[in-house]
Design an enzyme around this catalytic site. Structure first.
Site, short mmCIF file in Angstrom:
data_model
loop_
_atom_site.label_atom_id
_atom_site.label_comp_id
_atom_site.label_asym_id
_atom_site.label_seq_id
_atom_site.Cartn_x
_atom_site.Cartn_y
_atom_site.Cartn_z
CD1 TRP A 58 41.11 6.90 -54.67
CD2 TRP A 58 43.28 6.94 -53.43
NE1 TRP A 58 42.08 7.85 -55.21
CE2 TRP A 58 43.32 7.46 -54.69
CE3 TRP A 58 44.10 6.49 -52.69
CZ2 TRP A 58 44.34 8.22 -54.89
CZ3 TRP A 58 45.31 7.22 -52.98
CH2 TRP A 58 45.52 8.09 -54.23
CG ASP A 107 44.11 8.28 -47.20
OD1 ASP A 107 44.19 9.40 -46.89
OD2 ASP A 107 43.82 7.45 -48.14
CE LYS A 123 41.63 14.99 -53.23
NZ LYS A 123 41.44 14.34 -54.36
C1 LMR Z 1 40.23 10.82 -56.55
O1 LMR Z 1 40.29 9.92 -55.79
O2 LMR Z 1 39.83 10.97 -57.47
C2 LMR Z 1 41.73 11.92 -56.22
O3 LMR Z 1 42.08 11.43 -54.90
C3 LMR Z 1 42.68 12.03 -57.20
C4 LMR Z 1 43.48 10.86 -57.26
O4 LMR Z 1 44.46 11.02 -57.38
O5 LMR Z 1 42.77 9.52 -57.66
#
Ligand code: LMR
Length: 400
Positions: A130, A211, A246
């Site tokens: 992420w 996570d 979510k």
């Molecule tokens: C995402 O990955 O789009 C979400 O988890 C929102 C974020 O804060 O990035």
């Protein structure tokens, strides 16, 4: 002194929200930020949450501070949701937690806590991970390394490469693993793979940080927690950062949970005292509202059933969209069958950054530069436009 500062580019994910909102194109499609959308493209409040807000309004009789770990009943309810009722770690008093401002708050406090435990630790993250993981962990001052995870050519987990990298992780280091619905790839570990990673952690002594931001969006509430439950049972130390953004749709209420699972009750209490001190020196204590709603829902059998059914419906809709998208692209001569095999909100389209930009500039379709799409942003009204646009960008690129 402010003149010393240099301007920074927009956030790679949240910046897309702003750009999308400013775009006058009537056909624009937002497949950027990870927010669930219904068939009308709306992010409505879940019915169970609306009902819980009514209960909350009637029940709440004070606005005094909630304390550093937040509401105890919320923490307990979250621990049961994640680990399952009667989990050995819960029975043995090996779990302590804190309500946090969203999953980001949990990750950030986890990083601060890990730095206290071992300031020389390295956190290993999947390639890719992420977009906010690395800045968030790096800000705390922890070293970061990457382990192989995703095979772009096959759009699936490259488990051999992952294990070969994880073999190198020494005791005292931390491995960040996505609990379910890997963000950004949608490619998850299966149960056998979780078993193998757990065996390795047990043998080599690294500490997993899980996570868990999408419990219920993959295969269901129980199966999505398989890895977290297994590791919490078998390993002496685990950190879990969970989010209610979510699965309860509580995005702006910033509701998350940090869980610390230690070797025994005594060590867990000591660890928690350190984590609470990290929290106190950051934001002091969490906001109360979102956690109270989650607690109300999880404690009430009817509301809980209502919430679980809604969550199942959201997850089912995303899975149907995955199949539909695969079929639409197939009709246009492109094989996107991998999309239907992945989990959760996200998948990589596997197209280049230039192609992503053409989708944005020429068609008003907003996708993260990595080609990550939020599948939940697709609906029956925009899917043909989307599929035509992708096919056209792919065709133009192959002709040029
Ligand atoms: C995402 O990955 O789009 C979400 O988890 C929102 C974020 O804060 O990035």
């Amino acid at each position: 002194m402010f003149e010393n500062l240099k301007p920074l580019p927009d956030d790679p994910i949240l910046g897309l929200m702003v750009a999308y909102n400013a775009d006058p194109n009537p056909n624009k499609i937002d497949l950027g930020v990870g927010v669930y959308k219904d068939e009308d493209g709306k992010t409505t409040i879940m019915d169970a949450v609306k009902k819980a807000e009514k209960v909350r309004w009637e029940q709440e009789d004070t606005k005094t501070y909630v304390g550093i770990p937040g509401e105890a009943a919320y923490n307990d309810a979250m621990h049961e949701l994640i680990l399952g009722k009667g989990h050995a770690a819960l029975k043995d008093g090996r779990v302590k937690g804190a309500q946090t401002p969203g999953g980001c708050g949990a990750l950030s406090m986890a990083a601060g806590f890990l730095k206290r435990a071992n300031e020389n630790t390295t956190v290993w993250v999947s390639t890719p991970t992420w977009a906010n993981h690395i800045p968030l962990i790096g800000t705390v001052g922890l070293a970061i390394k990457e382990y192989a995870y995703f095979d772009q050519a096959n759009s699936a987990v490259d488990f051999d490469a992952m294990m070969s990298d994880l073999q190198k992780v020494p005791a005292g280091d931390v491995v960040l693993i996505h609990g379910a619905c890997h963000n950004p790839t949608g490619a998850d570990l299966n149960n056998d793979q979780w078993d193998a990673v757990t065996d390795l952690a047990e043998k080599n002594g690294f500490t997993p940080m899980i996570d868990l931001a999408y419990q219920g969006f993959g295969k269901g509430l129980e199966p999505d927690a398989y890895g977290a439950r297994l590791m919490a049972e078998r390993l002496p130390e685990v950190v879990i950062a969970a989010s209610c953004s979510k699965n309860f749709g509580l995005y702006r209420e910033r509701t998350g949970e940090l869980m610390i699972i230690g070797r025994n009750a005594e060590q867990t209490n000591i660890s928690a005292s350190q984590a609470y001190s990290v929290i106190r020196s950051n934001y002091s204590m969490p906001p109360a509202h979102g956690g109270a709603l989650v607690r109300i829902i999880l404690e009430d059998a009817d509301l809980r059933a209502n919430w679980e059914a809604e969550l199942k419906g959201m997850c089912g809709r995303i899975n149907d969209l995955r199949t539909l998208f695969r079929d639409k692209m197939n009709d246009r001569g492109h094989d996107f069958s991998f999309i239907a095999k992945q989990n959760g909100m996200f998948s990589f389209l596997g197209i280049s950054k230039e192609q992503v930009h053409r989708l944005r500039d020429e068609y008003g379709i907003y996708i993260v530069d990595s080609s990550r799409v939020n599948v939940a942003g697709i609906n029956s009204k925009n899917i043909d436009y989307l599929a035509d646009a992708i096919a056209s960008v792919l065709l133009q690129t192959s002709v040029n």
